[in-house]
Design an enzyme around this catalytic site. Structure first.
Site, short mmCIF file in Angstrom:
data_model
loop_
_atom_site.label_atom_id
_atom_site.label_comp_id
_atom_site.label_asym_id
_atom_site.label_seq_id
_atom_site.Cartn_x
_atom_site.Cartn_y
_atom_site.Cartn_z
N ILE A 20 5.70 -7.94 8.07
CA ILE A 20 6.38 -7.67 9.14
C ILE A 20 4.99 -9.06 10.38
CG2 ILE A 20 5.43 -6.64 11.20
CD1 ILE A 20 6.41 -4.07 9.58
N TYR A 156 5.86 10.92 4.39
CA TYR A 156 5.22 9.76 4.71
C TYR A 156 3.98 9.86 4.34
CZ TYR A 156 3.66 5.89 7.40
OH TYR A 156 3.15 4.21 7.94
N LYS A 163 -2.46 6.90 9.48
CA LYS A 163 -2.38 5.99 10.81
C LYS A 163 -2.04 6.81 12.70
CE LYS A 163 0.77 2.69 9.30
NZ LYS A 163 0.24 1.26 9.09
N THR A 194 10.00 -3.56 3.59
CA THR A 194 8.94 -4.46 3.68
C THR A 194 9.10 -3.99 2.01
OG1 THR A 194 7.47 -3.02 4.62
CG2 THR A 194 8.23 -4.91 5.82
N LEU A 195 7.53 -4.91 1.56
CA LEU A 195 6.57 -4.20 -0.10
C LEU A 195 5.98 -3.35 0.30
CD1 LEU A 195 6.40 -5.93 -2.89
CD2 LEU A 195 4.59 -6.63 -1.82
P1 NAD Z 1 3.80 -5.01 3.82
O1 NAD Z 1 3.75 -5.06 2.46
O2 NAD Z 1 4.53 -6.28 3.76
O3 NAD Z 1 2.05 -5.48 4.64
C1 NAD Z 1 1.41 -5.25 4.07
C2 NAD Z 1 0.11 -5.87 4.17
O4 NAD Z 1 -1.12 -4.52 3.69
C3 NAD Z 1 0.44 -6.48 2.43
O5 NAD Z 1 -0.29 -8.33 2.93
C4 NAD Z 1 -0.93 -5.84 1.52
O6 NAD Z 1 -1.20 -7.10 1.07
C5 NAD Z 1 -2.44 -5.90 3.12
N1 NAD Z 1 -3.26 -5.22 1.97
C6 NAD Z 1 -2.25 -3.75 0.94
N2 NAD Z 1 -3.84 -3.07 0.75
C7 NAD Z 1 -5.06 -4.16 1.16
C8 NAD Z 1 -6.51 -4.36 0.48
N3 NAD Z 1 -7.50 -3.29 0.71
N4 NAD Z 1 -6.42 -5.72 1.45
C9 NAD Z 1 -5.71 -5.82 1.95
N5 NAD Z 1 -4.84 -6.27 2.56
C10 NAD Z 1 -4.36 -4.75 2.27
O7 NAD Z 1 4.50 -3.97 4.14
P2 NAD Z 1 5.06 -4.01 6.44
O8 NAD Z 1 5.95 -3.07 6.23
O9 NAD Z 1 4.31 -5.99 6.54
O10 NAD Z 1 3.44 -3.61 6.48
C11 NAD Z 1 2.27 -4.66 8.07
C12 NAD Z 1 1.42 -2.85 8.42
O11 NAD Z 1 3.30 -2.17 9.31
C13 NAD Z 1 1.48 -1.53 7.83
O12 NAD Z 1 0.43 -0.88 8.59
C14 NAD Z 1 2.51 -0.63 7.81
O13 NAD Z 1 2.28 0.68 7.66
C15 NAD Z 1 3.42 -0.79 9.24
N6 NAD Z 1 4.38 -0.46 9.44
C16 NAD Z 1 5.53 -1.02 8.63
C17 NAD Z 1 6.81 -0.06 8.77
C18 NAD Z 1 8.19 -0.43 8.07
O14 NAD Z 1 8.91 0.59 7.86
N7 NAD Z 1 8.20 -1.65 6.82
C19 NAD Z 1 7.32 0.76 10.40
C20 NAD Z 1 6.31 0.72 11.17
C21 NAD Z 1 4.84 0.52 10.41
#
Ligand code: NAD
Length: 256
Positions: A20, A156, A163, A194-195
């Site tokens: 994201i 979750y 969160k 995503t990852l």
């Molecule tokens: P993503 O895996 O691409 O991003 C998560 C990021 O967190 C990664 O870049 C990872 O390197 C980083 N990370 C993890 N541990 C870390 C650390 N110790 N230090 C620095 N960075 C660290 O996945 P995403 O879905 O793009 O997630 C981004 C945000 O969006 C997160 O907060 C996630 O909870 C939130 N989110 C995601 C969704 C979804 O469905 N994908 C929905 C709502 C919210």
């Protein structure tokens, strides 16, 4: 002229092109923002560097948010290279896989601590370093959250509790930083592949459920989340702080 011409920002949370944070970075860059990027560890550098390079980023820095020395070093380099900061994007979360499999009751002390440190406390740690660089600027800090902070979403678990802490942190930080003209907001995004989301067991089920029940009868895209991030990062939202804004195809409004 773009909405973010002359603005400088830093993006935490790009892991790959599905992140994201990456969709947000592209949107902010298109509107004229100059961006710095961080990656969590060496293993991710080879994925993040080419993406950041493609947007002409000069600063691409390692930052594990559980390490105070790395956070400090990042902001020292931002200060010497940018001189000031307007935008901070926090798109970071982590919990042990085994804590996202069964029930919340089984969460270990270590698993609870780790999820909260990475996913919630890190926002405060980053905001504290960013604030002096945002002094006198139209500063905007934004983070990503999910509906599981408010309601029980099966599996979750500890991430929902983290969160909830993150969303409360947004309000407290907004109150602390508001007098300095710095805004702090969160986007509550619907499920996106995503990852990070791959680590939640039953994630496909979540996608299908939203598609069937959300008012728009579909899931959202990272680009749609990025659109709201642009609004929050820019002067379009200059009167908005401490908010959690949903980008979830309306899922959260449904009672039954
Ligand atoms: P993503 O895996 O691409 O991003 C998560 C990021 O967190 C990664 O870049 C990872 O390197 C980083 N990370 C993890 N541990 C870390 C650390 N110790 N230090 C620095 N960075 C660290 O996945 P995403 O879905 O793009 O997630 C981004 C945000 O969006 C997160 O907060 C996630 O909870 C939130 N989110 C995601 C969704 C979804 O469905 N994908 C929905 C709502 C919210």
């Amino acid at each position: 002229m773009g909405l973010l011409e002359g603005r400088k920002g830093i993006i935490f949370g790009v892991a790959n092109e599905k992140s994201i944070a990456w969709a947000i970075a592209q949107k902010l860059h298109k509107e004229g923002a100059e961006l710095a990027f961080t990656f969590a560890g060496e293993a991710l550098e080879k994925r993040v560097r080419p993406l950041a390079d493609s947007l002409g980023a000069k600063l691409i820095l390692q930052c594990d948010v559980t390490k105070d020395d790395q956070i400090q070093s990042v902001f020292e380099q931002v200060q010497s290279s940018f001189g000031y900061l307007d935008i901070l994007v926090h798109a970071i979360a982590f919990a042990n896989k085994e804590d996202l499999k069964t029930d919340f009751l089984s969460t270990s002390r270590d698993g609870f601590r780790l999820a909260h440190d990475v996913s919630a406390y890190s926002l405060t740690a980053l905001a504290r370093q960013a604030a002096p660089l945002m002094q006198g600027r139209p500063g905007s800090i934004l983070t990503l959250t999910y509906y599981g902070a408010e309601k029980v979403v099966p599996r979750y678990n500890v991430m929902g509790v983290a969160k909830a802490a993150l969303e409360a942190s947004v309000r407290y930080l907004a109150a602390d930083l508001g007098p300095k003209g710095i805004r702090v907001n969160a986007i509550s995004a619907g499920p996106i592949r995503t990852l990070a989301s791959a680590g939640i067991s039953g994630f496909m089920e979540m996608l299908h459920y939203v598609e069937a029940k959300a008012p728009l009868r579909r899931n959202v895209t990272a680009e749609e989340v990025a659109g709201t991030a642009l609004y929050l990062a820019s002067d379009l939202s200059s009167g908005v702080t401490g908010e959690v804004i949903y980008v979830d195809a309306g899922y959260n409004i449904m009672g039954m």
